[in-house]
Design an enzyme around this catalytic site. Structure first.
Site, PDB file in Angstrom:
ATOM      1  N   ALA A   1      -7.195 -55.039 -35.704  1.00 23.85           N
ATOM      2  CA  ALA A   1      -6.488 -54.801 -34.453  1.00 23.85           C
ATOM      3  C   ALA A   1      -5.072 -55.356 -34.598  1.00 23.85           C
ATOM      4  O   ALA A   1      -4.785 -56.161 -35.486  1.00 23.85           O
ATOM      5  CB  ALA A   1      -7.229 -55.467 -33.301  1.00 23.85           C
ATOM      6  N   TYR A   2      -4.213 -54.931 -33.689  1.00 20.07           N
ATOM      7  CA  TYR A   2      -2.794 -55.251 -33.795  1.00 20.07           C
ATOM      8  C   TYR A   2      -2.318 -56.054 -32.597  1.00 20.07           C
ATOM      9  O   TYR A   2      -2.533 -55.665 -31.449  1.00 20.07           O
ATOM     10  CB  TYR A   2      -1.984 -53.960 -33.957  1.00 20.07           C
TER      11      TYR A   2
END
Length: 149
Positions: A27-28
């Site tokens: 995830a970012y």
């Protein structure tokens, strides 16, 4: 420094399950610059990536499980899950074939990392690699995280 080329595979290699593979969730926290968290099997990482297409700065730092899941609640956009197969090529190169799952089910991407830009530019991909998408931003996982599906 990360130097890599990306391709959309035309087909999958035979005996895919015979190759080493990893289950990945990522995830970012930010996409410009890229700040990513990743769970790879039972290992956890925080990664910073600079700007660039084929070549860019990359730094990986270890995380523990608790930190990863805490940061996961802070992530923006889509969480990406995939299985990465490590397929040996010639000249000690490795194809990293990603088969995406969940919301990106059915997407495929193969990447090869190089020691130099010259090596990357002179690389002749195997027939099964298909279209070269190295310079197409939509094939960066950070951009996939922002896709509205």
């Amino acid at each position: 420094m990360e130097i890599e080329r990306k391709f959309i595979p035309k087909c999958l290699p035979d005996n895919l399950d015979s190759y080493e593979h990893h289950d990945i969730q990522q995830a970012y926290l930010n996409t410009s610059p890229v700040i990513r968290i990743r769970k790879q099997d039972e290992d956890y990482f925080l990664t910073y990536k600079g700007s660039g297409m084929m070549s860019r700065e990359e730094y990986n730092l270890p995380l523990n499980q608790k930190s990863y899941f805490h940061l996961l609640t802070k992530a923006d956009g889509n969480i990406i899950t995939k299985t990465r197969y490590l397929i040996p090529l010639f000249n000690s190169l490795t194809a990293e074939l990603d088969i995406f799952h969940d919301i990106f089910d059915g997407r495929l991407l193969v990447e090869v990392e190089f020691n130099s830009i010259e090596d990357a530019n002179s690389f002749i991909p195997p027939e099964w690699f298909g279209e070269d998408v190295t310079y197409d931003k939509k094939y960066h996982n950070s951009n996939m995280s922002k896709e509205i599906l």
